[in-house]
Design a protein around this motif. Sequence first.
Motif, mmCIF file in Angstrom:
data_model
loop_
_atom_site.group_PDB
_atom_site.id
_atom_site.type_symbol
_atom_site.label_atom_id
_atom_site.label_comp_id
_atom_site.label_asym_id
_atom_site.label_seq_id
_atom_site.Cartn_x
_atom_site.Cartn_y
_atom_site.Cartn_z
ATOM 1 N N THR A 258 -91.687 1.240 -3.887
ATOM 2 C CA THR A 258 -91.356 2.537 -3.286
ATOM 3 C C THR A 258 -92.578 3.400 -3.055
ATOM 4 N N ALA A 259 -93.711 3.086 -3.666
ATOM 5 C CA ALA A 259 -94.915 3.892 -3.477
ATOM 6 C C ALA A 259 -95.593 3.613 -2.134
ATOM 7 N N THR A 260 -95.171 2.582 -1.430
ATOM 8 C CA THR A 260 -95.757 2.265 -0.135
ATOM 9 C C THR A 260 -95.175 3.174 0.945
ATOM 10 N N GLY B 118 -87.772 5.231 -7.397
ATOM 11 C CA GLY B 118 -87.974 6.069 -6.227
ATOM 12 C C GLY B 118 -87.697 7.529 -6.498
ATOM 13 N N ASP B 119 -86.987 7.861 -7.606
ATOM 14 C CA ASP B 119 -86.725 9.262 -7.941
ATOM 15 C C ASP B 119 -87.985 9.911 -8.524
ATOM 16 N N MET C 224 -93.900 13.138 -10.452
ATOM 17 C CA MET C 224 -94.264 11.723 -10.555
ATOM 18 C C MET C 224 -93.115 10.867 -9.998
ATOM 19 N N THR C 225 -93.443 9.783 -9.329
ATOM 20 C CA THR C 225 -92.453 8.894 -8.731
ATOM 21 C C THR C 225 -92.264 7.666 -9.608
ATOM 22 N N ASP D 114 -100.357 10.468 -7.155
ATOM 23 C CA ASP D 114 -101.692 10.566 -6.562
ATOM 24 C C ASP D 114 -102.589 9.427 -7.025
ATOM 25 N N GLY D 115 -102.040 8.216 -7.143
ATOM 26 C CA GLY D 115 -102.827 7.056 -7.526
ATOM 27 C C GLY D 115 -103.046 6.892 -9.003
#
Length: 565
Positions: A447-449, A533-534, A539-540, A554-555
């Motif tokens: 989901t971070a993509t 994804g929430d 933070m994800t 932020d990585g």
Amino acid sequence: MKGYLICEDGPGIGLTIPLESGNEWLIGRDPELSQILLEDPMVSRKHGVIRLEDNLFTLENISEVNPIKVNGDTSTKFDLHEADTIQIGNNYFRFTLLDPNATSPTEEINQEPTILPFTIGSPSRFLLKVLSGPNQGAEFGMTENSTYILGKDASSDIVFQDLSVSHRHAKLIISPSGEALIEDLNSRNGVIINGLKISEETLLPSGGVVSIGTTVFLFIDKEASEKTIYSPPQRFYDEEKTPELPKIEEKPLEESLKKDWKETFIPTKHLVFASTFSLLIIVGLVSLVSLFKSQSITPQTVDATHEIKETIAHFPNIQYSYTQSTGKIFLVGHVLTEIEYAELTYLLKSLPFITQIEDNVVVDEGVWQEMNALIAKNPNWRGITMSATAPGRFVLRGYLQTETDAVPLQDYLNLNFPYLNLLDNQVVVENTLETQVTNLLIEYGFTATELQMGNGEIMISGKVSEKRKSDFLTLVSQIQKIRGVKQVKNYVIYVAETSSTIDLTSKYKIMGSSKFGNKNQYVLISGKILAIGDALDGMTITNILPSEVLLNKDGINYKIDYNAQ
């Protein structure tokens, strides 16, 4: 070295363009300049150039308005490789060095003989015979007091399957007296008679050779008079020097009659002539008598049903009803093009027992061309096209933004398209396609993509752990299998796992979790039910593992441990 461009999607689907003559091919919409002619409104007059340099095919883009894309990328010049995807206007081509028409020796032996796609008309005074071009060998009969339109449009009286011929190229007028006049109808390539280009209505003589585009035909008047060469008799002697013949002394008639008839001399040639004449009379009398002799005649039986089935075996979508007593046949079904329809009627007319042909055969080419013209009038449907992949099988392709746009299109087809049961609707709704791809990303835990898409092209970017590279490549292969996805561009950066993951176990409490099979679906963190994804305080959640929850912002990676609670 040869190359081929095979159109796999768009208005020219199924078109194969060989790159074999010369080493430079101009692509465009101008028939006078282009070696590769594409009749597409999205193609410029000079769109691009393909060159063969040092056994390597290169493609140079010329158009600034609608540039050529190779594998989805835009550039000034490309090196072409096997299976590259080339987008030119609305058409998608595949480049290959392999001959698509190559067949094995067994297939060549079993290959059916080619049937010439033209119709020979009924006997008439005037004849138009095609000497060269796509319709080479075709003959068209014409009559006096008639007007004929020549062109590639299906509504023309004489149709040529030639891209260099205009839709309505020329008009041929035959007067009641048999005089033929031809006129250019403002065509792009003009009309040339016996090597001279005409600019006005011109007399067409019998035996005249006419060129329109790459098609050359001969005009013949079967009743035209031919010149007769007269040769005077040759004198074999000089009349002035001819010696006088000696005069024969004439005897009185009474004296000659007194001679006995038995002593009369008859020349041998007269006897031979009389004998031959008598023999001919005898033979004629015998032949006349033999005509009145009665003989039993055994009629030859013809299996009409078997011959008709063999004749139309190449047209599997055609059905027929034959009446043997009248020789009348009625046809129903679908054929792909006008050429196939002409071939079908020509083959049936060649059967001697068929006297009349009536049909309700549908030419699919005319149906989908008319529907494309109607669909193009709606600006919301400009990306939708219809074609026929086989007789009686229509396919609708293209992309719409939302399901709301798809409903009016379906309603329009229900009212205006008469063959809905034969239509395969492959129109893709981009919002639905995006939902399918997003669900796969969530299912695989990526989901971070970031996801971007349009017209079937999907671009995925972002960062993925090096340890999960194989999982991500599996995800990409699954996305490519979704109907409507043309190409997946992978711009993901694979990064190595670091030991700098921040542990937030002491700050957040995991009070419970739910599973589906062996996979965690939801977790209860500080009274909140969360899934992959929430967001949790910016933070994800990237993944829910059996022992910990992974997050990213932020990585920077974070984790909340199960076991420590």
